[in-house]
Motif scaffolding. Sequence first.
Motif: not given
Length: 373
Positions: A135-143, A153-161
């Motif tokens: 995890i490089s960044k986090a905001m409002n339950g998204f990472y 490395e390629k990056r994406g976005l994941m939620n808290h679940e």
Amino acid sequence: MPLFAILRKTSDFWKPLMGFMDRQGNVKIEPQFLNTVLYQRKVFSDAGYTVVQRPGAKQPIVIDEGGETVFEFPKDHQPINFAAPDAHGIFGVVHEVDAGNQELWKLDGREFYFLGETRYYAMRIDGSIAFEAYISKAMNGFYVFSKSPKATEKRGLMNHEGQVIIPPIYDRISLSQTDPYVTVVKDGAANILTYEGSPVFPRSFQIDDPFFLPTVEDGLWIVAKSDQSHADVYDVASTAVIGQLPMTFSSPTLPIVIPRLSGGVVRINDACKGSMYLYPDGRPVMPGVSGRPRWFKPEMQTGDFHDGRASFRLGKVSGYLDLSGEAAIAAQFNSDHPFQHGLARVRYPADGNSLDRYSYIDREGNVVWHQEY
């Protein structure tokens, strides 16, 4: 109420102890920790946690705003960027498996590098693993996540679940501090996505340097024209251009970059003229002669606006401007950190003896806390 990091000197000059105070300068947590978060813009997370480490302790801990320990990192685990648990109790950790094995460490110059197995988790405050990723960044339950911290490395976005919202196919992902939008860059082309992963603009924009690409702020996004002659300001909701801004000077090695919105205005630098401030639609914030923008000379180094104040530096001392262009706080400090939550951290007084101690001032320049010897 936000808390601010403070330092107290010890017999070891290079190892002051860190504690925390409130906005009025009242010490809420006595200095007792290593200096780990003083230079972070946000000391405590919105959930009221921060990561600290006690002198002599091998593992960091998570404390709440009352100073109570709520979590101790397991052996061989370290926090990523000392980021604290968010409102979902999730934070990033790196696990260096068998880090106690000295044979798995390599000395390269002055730095030791771990050669053993390294794993990256999103961990919960109860010690369980939410999902496995860096995890490089986090905001409002998204990472923002990737396989490792490598820049390639390629990056994406994941939620808290642990659900993947945006697949890890992008070279760069940035989260807006003010709006539910994500700035993505892939193969030199940028766009804005929603937290559902849908693109906002029907086309992507070619960019030269993704590092200087602004994120969405207050519903606006600034993108340079393909010929770099100026930057367009887009209203993200309507995708319409509401204004145009000149490009700004950064340094001799990066002479032209996209200007950034901060505090509702944009600072424009020119290597010869100095600096000026514009509204997003191009109107001058501080009109000069005949309504044209007021320029501050190059020797008066100005900063971005935060909390209605922008730093300026004259020689070796710094002060703060207001939005009228006047010196709201006279130049008298040895540093010019931006305001946040109504306070700015400065070195004061500028007498040559304050380089090792800090003060906090309010927007009127009153000292609310001063580090004593």
